[in-house]
Design a protein around this motif. Structure first.
Motif, PDB file in Angstrom:
ATOM      1  N   ALA A 163      22.458  26.762  46.970  1.00  0.00           N
ATOM      2  CA  ALA A 163      22.957  26.782  48.348  1.00  0.00           C
ATOM      3  C   ALA A 163      22.557  25.512  49.091  1.00  0.00           C
ATOM      4  N   ALA A 164      21.312  25.074  48.915  1.00  0.00           N
ATOM      5  CA  ALA A 164      20.853  23.852  49.571  1.00  0.00           C
ATOM      6  C   ALA A 164      21.624  22.641  49.064  1.00  0.00           C
ATOM      7  N   ALA A 195      19.908  32.495  57.219  1.00  0.00           N
ATOM      8  CA  ALA A 195      19.897  31.676  56.004  1.00  0.00           C
ATOM      9  C   ALA A 195      20.717  30.409  56.203  1.00  0.00           C
ATOM     10  N   GLY A 196      21.797  30.510  56.986  1.00  0.00           N
ATOM     11  CA  GLY A 196      22.583  29.322  57.307  1.00  0.00           C
ATOM     12  C   GLY A 196      21.806  28.361  58.177  1.00  0.00           C
ATOM     13  N   GLY A 197      20.936  28.898  59.048  1.00  0.00           N
ATOM     14  CA  GLY A 197      20.058  28.034  59.822  1.00  0.00           C
ATOM     15  C   GLY A 197      19.059  27.321  58.925  1.00  0.00           C
ATOM     16  N   ASN A 198      18.610  28.007  57.885  1.00  0.00           N
ATOM     17  CA  ASN A 198      17.755  27.381  56.879  1.00  0.00           C
ATOM     18  C   ASN A 198      18.464  26.197  56.239  1.00  0.00           C
ATOM     19  N   LEU A 199      19.720  26.394  55.854  1.00  0.00           N
ATOM     20  CA  LEU A 199      20.476  25.317  55.203  1.00  0.00           C
ATOM     21  C   LEU A 199      20.757  24.174  56.171  1.00  0.00           C
ATOM     22  N   VAL A 203      19.620  20.248  55.795  1.00  0.00           N
ATOM     23  CA  VAL A 203      20.476  19.085  56.009  1.00  0.00           C
ATOM     24  C   VAL A 203      19.861  18.147  57.046  1.00  0.00           C
ATOM     25  N   GLY A 204      19.353  18.717  58.139  1.00  0.00           N
ATOM     26  CA  GLY A 204      18.741  17.896  59.165  1.00  0.00           C
ATOM     27  C   GLY A 204      17.545  17.108  58.672  1.00  0.00           C
ATOM     28  N   LYS A 262      13.058  22.281  50.452  1.00  0.00           N
ATOM     29  CA  LYS A 262      14.482  22.620  50.498  1.00  0.00           C
ATOM     30  C   LYS A 262      14.694  24.133  50.495  1.00  0.00           C
ATOM     31  N   ALA A 263      13.621  24.890  50.249  1.00  0.00           N
ATOM     32  CA  ALA A 263      13.633  26.338  50.445  1.00  0.00           C
ATOM     33  C   ALA A 263      12.959  26.694  51.761  1.00  0.00           C
TER      34      ALA A 263
END
Length: 343
Positions: A163-164, A195-199, A203-204, A262-263
């Motif tokens: 996902a990352a 989880a999308g906020g995690n991704l 990215v940030g 990245k996790a």
């Protein structure tokens, strides 16, 4: 035996839910019961009422199997889906390496608008473009942006870091192709919920060309530590501690890998290059404390960050905006922050 939620058509269940929410507040309070206060916070009546309705129908985020959990989220979202009044044109396309994505373009939006690359929530296991279609439409209309919603690979079929990796690849593709998408390559934001906020945080922190803004809804930022909010709101507030264990075990079963930034982007060595950020948490959310800890790390790194706790709300409130009230107010504030942040 099928649960009640599986026997009632979503259109009927949605109509009942909306009818209950339309009742006068004194009647809704009688239905919901005594106000809930925890950690000095008072749960919004809207949230309390929705939680009661969810319990009555036996719904939960995680199921006995992954397919059941995915079906449950899809069904539940159909109860409360709502479209903004302003029309939004959509176009399905393939981003980097064939990653499915959907572009949202509000009617009348000028060419060269900002672009938000959005990653849906769902614990890296459930959720998809459809489950967050209403959220993306709302953000597109109310922030005056084009939105590219990314359908990254899900676990357990594709475990960490799939996902990352997809998030980074799709974002890089969006920057490179922003002009072709009708957007400005100089105003590309990243965003996501849970989880999308995690991704989006990944990215940030790690994209070669950093985003111009980050919009983070109650992000998961650290898979390695249990914070106080995990205990305070372990059960009864939509996302549970058991759900989080279930999601983490599917996405990253190797516990030693959960400290990989990245996790767990909270554990990144250097966040000084992170974009200006609006980070919103929910008061009654197991993820509250790790989201706010990430905001503090950004502040310490010199990043311009606004950390906003919607203290009377629950995890997932962005997806609940179709019910109006406090849910819509909170999403409207986030959309305003995105619009202002990209000026």
């Amino acid at each position: 035996m099928p649960q009640l939620a599986e026997k009632v058509p979503p259109s009927v269940a949605g109509a009942v839910l909306r009818a209950v929410f339309a009742l006068p507040d004194p009647v809704r309070r009688l239905i919901a019961g005594r106000a809930v206060v925890r950690d000095g916070q008072r749960l919004a009546l809207d949230a309390q009422l929705l939680l009661l309705m969810t319990r009555l129908e036996g719904a939960s985020l995680t199921g006995a199997t992954v397919p059941e959990a995915r079906q449950g989220l899809a069904r539940g979202q159909r109860y409360i889906n709502r479209l903004p009044e302003r029309p939004v044109r959509t176009r399905d396309l393939a981003a980097a390496d064939g990653i499915p994505a959907r572009l949202y373009e509000p009617k009348g939006l000028a060419e060269g608008s900002p672009l938000l690359v959005f990653f849906h929530g769902g614990g890296w296991v459930i959720g998809d473009i459809e489950s967050h279609d209403s959220v993306c439409r709302y953000l597109a209309v109310n922030a005056e942006v084009r939105v590219l919603s990314v359908d990254y690979r899900l676990a357990p079929e594709h475990r960490f870091p799939a996902a990352a990796d997809d998030a980074l690849a799709a974002y890089a593709w969006a920057v490179e192709n922003a002009a072709a998408l009708g957007a400005s390559p100089e105003a590309v934001a990243v965003g996501g919920d849970s989880a999308g906020g995690n991704l989006a945080a990944v990215v940030g922190a790690f994209a070669d060309r950093r985003p111009d803004f980050a919009l983070l809804f109650y992000p998961a930022t650290d898979m390695s530590v249990r914070r106080r909010s995990r205990e305070l709101f372990a059960d009864g507030f939509y996302l549970t501690d058991a759900d989080m264990v279930w999601f983490s075990d599917h996405y990253c079963p190797d516990v030693e890998r959960r400290t990989d930034p990245k996790a767990s982007p909270l554990l990144a060595d250097d966040l000084s290059g992170f974009p200006a950020t609006y980070l919103v948490t929910a008061g009654f959310d197991p993820l509250r404390d790790e989201g706010e800890a990430f905001g503090e790390r950004l502040r310490e790194a010199g990043v311009r960050v606004a950390v906003r706790r919607q203290e009377d709300l629950i995890h997932g409130f962005a997806n609940m905006w179709g019910l109006g009230g406090r849910f819509q107010e909170a999403l409207a504030e986030a959309a305003g922050a995105l619009r202002t942040g990209l000026l």
